[in-house]
Write a protein that holds these residues in place. Structure first.
Motif, PDB file in Angstrom:
ATOM      1  N   ASP A   1       0.818  -1.215   0.000  1.00 37.12           N
ATOM      2  CA  ASP A   1       0.000   0.000   0.000  1.00 37.12           C
ATOM      3  C   ASP A   1       0.850   1.263   0.000  1.00 37.12           C
ATOM      4  OD1 ASP A   1      -0.759   0.583   3.512  1.00 37.12           O
ATOM      5  OD2 ASP A   1       0.859  -0.593   2.637  1.00 37.12           O
ATOM      6  N   ASN A   2       2.147   1.126   0.105  1.00 32.82           N
ATOM      7  CA  ASN A   2       3.026   2.306   0.192  1.00 32.82           C
ATOM      8  C   ASN A   2       3.653   2.629  -1.164  1.00 32.82           C
ATOM      9  OD1 ASN A   2       5.886   3.484   0.678  1.00 32.82           O
ATOM     10  ND2 ASN A   2       4.751   3.957   2.532  1.00 32.82           N
ATOM     11  N   ILE A   3       3.470   3.869  -1.621  1.00 32.50           N
ATOM     12  CA  ILE A   3       3.916   4.223  -2.971  1.00 32.50           C
ATOM     13  C   ILE A   3       5.439   4.172  -3.114  1.00 32.50           C
ATOM     14  CG2 ILE A   3       1.911   5.573  -3.671  1.00 32.50           C
ATOM     15  CD1 ILE A   3       3.432   8.104  -2.868  1.00 32.50           C
ATOM     16  N   VAL A   4       6.147   4.502  -2.040  1.00 30.44           N
ATOM     17  CA  VAL A   4       7.613   4.486  -2.097  1.00 30.44           C
ATOM     18  C   VAL A   4       8.097   3.042  -2.262  1.00 30.44           C
ATOM     19  CG1 VAL A   4       9.739   5.012  -0.824  1.00 30.44           C
ATOM     20  CG2 VAL A   4       7.799   6.581  -0.716  1.00 30.44           C
ATOM     21  N   ASN A   5       7.553   2.162  -1.447  1.00 33.87           N
ATOM     22  CA  ASN A   5       7.948   0.754  -1.528  1.00 33.87           C
ATOM     23  C   ASN A   5       7.593   0.144  -2.879  1.00 33.87           C
ATOM     24  OD1 ASN A   5       8.916   0.786   1.101  1.00 33.87           O
ATOM     25  ND2 ASN A   5       6.975   0.116   1.975  1.00 33.87           N
TER      26      ASN A   5
ATOM     27  N   ALA B   1       7.392   1.634  -5.754  1.00 36.13           N
ATOM     28  CA  ALA B   1       8.331   2.151  -6.764  1.00 36.13           C
ATOM     29  C   ALA B   1       9.675   1.420  -6.682  1.00 36.13           C
ATOM     30  CB  ALA B   1       8.541   3.652  -6.577  1.00 36.13           C
ATOM     31  N   ILE B   2      10.138   1.205  -5.481  1.00 39.56           N
ATOM     32  CA  ILE B   2      11.449   0.557  -5.298  1.00 39.56           C
ATOM     33  C   ILE B   2      11.380  -0.913  -5.707  1.00 39.56           C
ATOM     34  CG2 ILE B   2      13.160  -0.151  -3.582  1.00 39.56           C
ATOM     35  CD1 ILE B   2      12.466   2.473  -2.058  1.00 39.56           C
TER      36      ILE B   2
ATOM     37  N   ARG C   1      11.257  -1.276  -9.432  1.00 37.11           N
ATOM     38  CA  ARG C   1      12.571  -0.982 -10.036  1.00 37.11           C
ATOM     39  C   ARG C   1      13.514  -2.176  -9.882  1.00 37.11           C
ATOM     40  NH1 ARG C   1      14.553   0.312 -13.906  1.00 37.11           N
ATOM     41  NH2 ARG C   1      16.767   0.730 -13.929  1.00 37.11           N
ATOM     42  N   LEU C   2      13.488  -2.776  -8.699  1.00 34.51           N
ATOM     43  CA  LEU C   2      14.318  -3.972  -8.465  1.00 34.51           C
ATOM     44  C   LEU C   2      13.948  -5.055  -9.471  1.00 34.51           C
ATOM     45  CD1 LEU C   2      14.215  -4.130  -4.548  1.00 34.51           C
ATOM     46  CD2 LEU C   2      16.289  -3.896  -5.906  1.00 34.51           C
TER      47      LEU C   2
ATOM     48  N   ASP D   1       1.190  -5.368   6.364  1.00 38.88           N
ATOM     49  CA  ASP D   1       0.199  -4.421   6.883  1.00 38.88           C
ATOM     50  C   ASP D   1      -0.366  -3.576   5.757  1.00 38.88           C
ATOM     51  OD1 ASP D   1       2.509  -4.279   9.445  1.00 38.88           O
ATOM     52  OD2 ASP D   1       0.441  -4.905   9.786  1.00 38.88           O
TER      53      ASP D   1
ATOM     54  N   THR E   1       8.169  -4.869   7.454  1.00 37.80           N
ATOM     55  CA  THR E   1       9.072  -4.292   8.450  1.00 37.80           C
ATOM     56  C   THR E   1       8.969  -5.038   9.781  1.00 37.80           C
ATOM     57  OG1 THR E   1       7.344  -2.703   9.034  1.00 37.80           O
ATOM     58  CG2 THR E   1       9.061  -1.953   7.531  1.00 37.80           C
TER      59      THR E   1
ATOM     60  N   LYS F   1      11.957  -5.834   5.378  1.00 37.64           N
ATOM     61  CA  LYS F   1      12.222  -4.620   4.593  1.00 37.64           C
ATOM     62  C   LYS F   1      13.360  -3.843   5.251  1.00 37.64           C
ATOM     63  CE  LYS F   1       7.637  -3.554   2.745  1.00 37.64           C
ATOM     64  NZ  LYS F   1       6.405  -2.796   3.020  1.00 37.64           N
ATOM     65  N   PRO F   2      14.094  -3.010   4.507  1.00 41.31           N
ATOM     66  CA  PRO F   2      13.903  -2.723   3.099  1.00 41.31           C
ATOM     67  C   PRO F   2      14.387  -3.850   2.193  1.00 41.31           C
ATOM     68  CG  PRO F   2      15.746  -1.455   3.938  1.00 41.31           C
ATOM     69  CD  PRO F   2      15.152  -2.178   5.109  1.00 41.31           C
ATOM     70  N   LEU F   3      13.643  -4.088   1.110  1.00 45.17           N
ATOM     71  CA  LEU F   3      14.034  -5.103   0.158  1.00 45.17           C
ATOM     72  C   LEU F   3      15.216  -4.593  -0.655  1.00 45.17           C
ATOM     73  CD1 LEU F   3      13.095  -7.921  -0.885  1.00 45.17           C
ATOM     74  CD2 LEU F   3      11.878  -6.708  -2.690  1.00 45.17           C
ATOM     75  N   THR F   4      16.250  -5.383  -0.745  1.00 46.42           N
ATOM     76  CA  THR F   4      17.430  -5.017  -1.521  1.00 46.42           C
ATOM     77  C   THR F   4      17.570  -6.005  -2.673  1.00 46.42           C
ATOM     78  OG1 THR F   4      18.830  -6.466  -0.184  1.00 46.42           O
ATOM     79  CG2 THR F   4      18.641  -4.173   0.539  1.00 46.42           C
TER      80      THR F   4
ATOM     81  N   LEU G   1      20.499   1.368  -8.269  1.00 44.83           N
ATOM     82  CA  LEU G   1      19.420   0.901  -9.135  1.00 44.83           C
ATOM     83  C   LEU G   1      19.197   1.842 -10.321  1.00 44.83           C
ATOM     84  CD1 LEU G   1      16.680  -0.262  -6.582  1.00 44.83           C
ATOM     85  CD2 LEU G   1      18.214  -1.691  -7.933  1.00 44.83           C
TER      86      LEU G   1
ATOM     87  N   PHE H   1      15.552   7.795 -11.467  1.00 43.78           N
ATOM     88  CA  PHE H   1      14.907   6.935 -10.476  1.00 43.78           C
ATOM     89  C   PHE H   1      15.013   7.489  -9.057  1.00 43.78           C
ATOM     90  CE2 PHE H   1      13.299   3.383  -8.307  1.00 43.78           C
ATOM     91  CZ  PHE H   1      14.177   2.991  -7.315  1.00 43.78           C
TER      92      PHE H   1
ATOM     93  N   LEU I   1       8.389  10.863  -4.382  1.00 44.40           N
ATOM     94  CA  LEU I   1       7.288  10.073  -3.812  1.00 44.40           C
ATOM     95  C   LEU I   1       7.384  10.080  -2.285  1.00 44.40           C
ATOM     96  CD1 LEU I   1       7.232   6.965  -6.188  1.00 44.40           C
ATOM     97  CD2 LEU I   1       5.524   8.780  -6.063  1.00 44.40           C
TER      98      LEU I   1
ATOM     99  N   GLN J   1       3.461   3.709   8.522  1.00 41.40           N
ATOM    100  CA  GLN J   1       3.671   3.962   7.091  1.00 41.40           C
ATOM    101  C   GLN J   1       4.942   4.802   6.886  1.00 41.40           C
ATOM    102  OE1 GLN J   1       1.885   3.770   3.906  1.00 41.40           O
ATOM    103  NE2 GLN J   1       0.926   2.008   4.847  1.00 41.40           N
TER     104      GLN J   1
ATOM    105  N   SER K   1      12.490   3.996   5.983  1.00 40.62           N
ATOM    106  CA  SER K   1      13.424   2.871   5.975  1.00 40.62           C
ATOM    107  C   SER K   1      13.781   2.480   4.545  1.00 40.62           C
ATOM    108  CB  SER K   1      12.780   1.710   6.723  1.00 40.62           C
ATOM    109  OG  SER K   1      13.525   0.546   6.586  1.00 40.62           O
ATOM    110  N   SER K   2      12.797   2.473   3.679  1.00 35.87           N
ATOM    111  CA  SER K   2      13.023   2.056   2.290  1.00 35.87           C
ATOM    112  C   SER K   2      13.897   3.030   1.512  1.00 35.87           C
ATOM    113  CB  SER K   2      11.684   1.900   1.553  1.00 35.87           C
ATOM    114  OG  SER K   2      10.978   0.804   2.072  1.00 35.87           O
TER     115      SER K   2
END
Lengths: 134, 153
Positions: A22-26, A28-29, A32-33, A68, A95, A116-119, B34, B42, B49, B82, B88-89
């Motif tokens: 549900d998190n836009i930052v996550n 996007a990442i 990309r991965l 979550d 997390t 997380k964070p997923l690398t 990345l 990116f 964001l 959130q 963290s990310s």
């Protein structure tokens, strides 16, 4: 591993993945991965959308499932997908680090869990498990 | 020292300072790795964001904590969770660490503690945003001057 392509009904040799977060930052990442590994990908914002996309007939080699989320969390979504007969690799990505929380998530039907964070290295380790089972 | 070298030196110094002062951790470096010719913007996009997400979540927390009728600490905690996840990310370690303390105050239903954390997280986020925007400006200037961005270690 052959899989149903994103447009439904079309076989592709490219691996496919669904990001459920549900998190836009996550999102996007994670996308990309997956792009960097040439994995075709889509993203949805909660567990219900993940279930709905499977009800529409799409399947994926890999599902990266957050825990979550509103409407339907990752535990419920994972359980529901397994009840539906979905055998995709489902990797929980969260997390949460408390053993009890993670155990409940795993018992819902995960094949793997990464904090997380997923690398890139964590994602590669998830993919090696798919290829090991393929 | 020509313009490109000067800008590159500034970029390296700014970047090092962000890590040294604890604003960013290795996760930010992972995001930089990345970025490539297929996705040249990116890091800027993810940072944008993050800024958008932070502002929305800080507003949510602020509104929830202002409720005179009674604070819904679960709602506040959901926003903090959130923010902890996003920070963290992206590697925003100072913001993330405040979120850890913030969640404890939510669990204790301590409004004063939550308000202090909200103030701290707003401050840290603003600092980080300014510093990252400076870094991104330097990147643009380096590229406009015909140089390349110093490599990520």
């Amino acid at each position: 591993m052959a899989a149903q392509g994103r447009h439904g009904g079309r076989k592709s040799n490219k691996m496919t993945a669904l990001v459920v977060d549900d998190n836009i930052v996550n999102r996007a990442i994670h996308l990309r991965l997956l792009d960097n590994l040439s994995i075709e990908n889509e993203a949805v914002g909660n567990g219900k959308e993940a279930v709905d996309i499977h009800c529409s007939g799409k399947t994926f080699d890999l599902i990266l499932m957050d825990m979550d989320m509103p409407i339907m969390n990752g535990i419920e979504a994972t359980r529901k997908l397994r009840e539906m007969g979905i055998r995709s690799m489902i990797a929980g990505v969260s997390t949460r680090s408390m053993e009890q929380d993670v155990r409940e998530f795993i018992e819902a039907g995960l094949d793997d869990y990464q904090e997380k964070p997923l690398t890139m290295s964590k994602l590669i380790s998830i993919i090696h498990k798919i290829n090991g089972n393929g | 020292m020509d313009v490109v070298n000067q800008l590159q030196r500034q970029f390296i110094d700014n970047s090092a300072s962000l890590h040294r002062e604890g604003f960013l951790d290795d996760q930010f470096t992972q995001l930089q790795k990345l970025q490539d010719e297929n996705s040249p913007d990116f890091v800027v996009e993810v940072a944008s964001l993050f800024f958008e997400d932070c502002e929305k979540l800080i507003n949510n927390m602020s509104r929830a904590l202002e409720q005179q009728q009674g604070v819904d600490f679960k709602q506040v905690d959901a926003s903090v969770h959130q923010l902890k996840g996003s920070s963290s990310s992206i590697g925003a370690v100072r913001v993330k660490n405040i979120c850890v303390a913030f969640r404890s105050f939510c669990e204790a239903q301590n409004r004063e503690g939550c308000l202090r954390c909200l103030q701290q997280v707003t401050h840290e986020y603003s600092l980080l945003k300014n510093k990252l925007q400076t870094l991104f400006r330097l990147e643009k200037q380096i590229l406009a001057a015909g140089g390349s961005i110093p490599g990520v270690e």
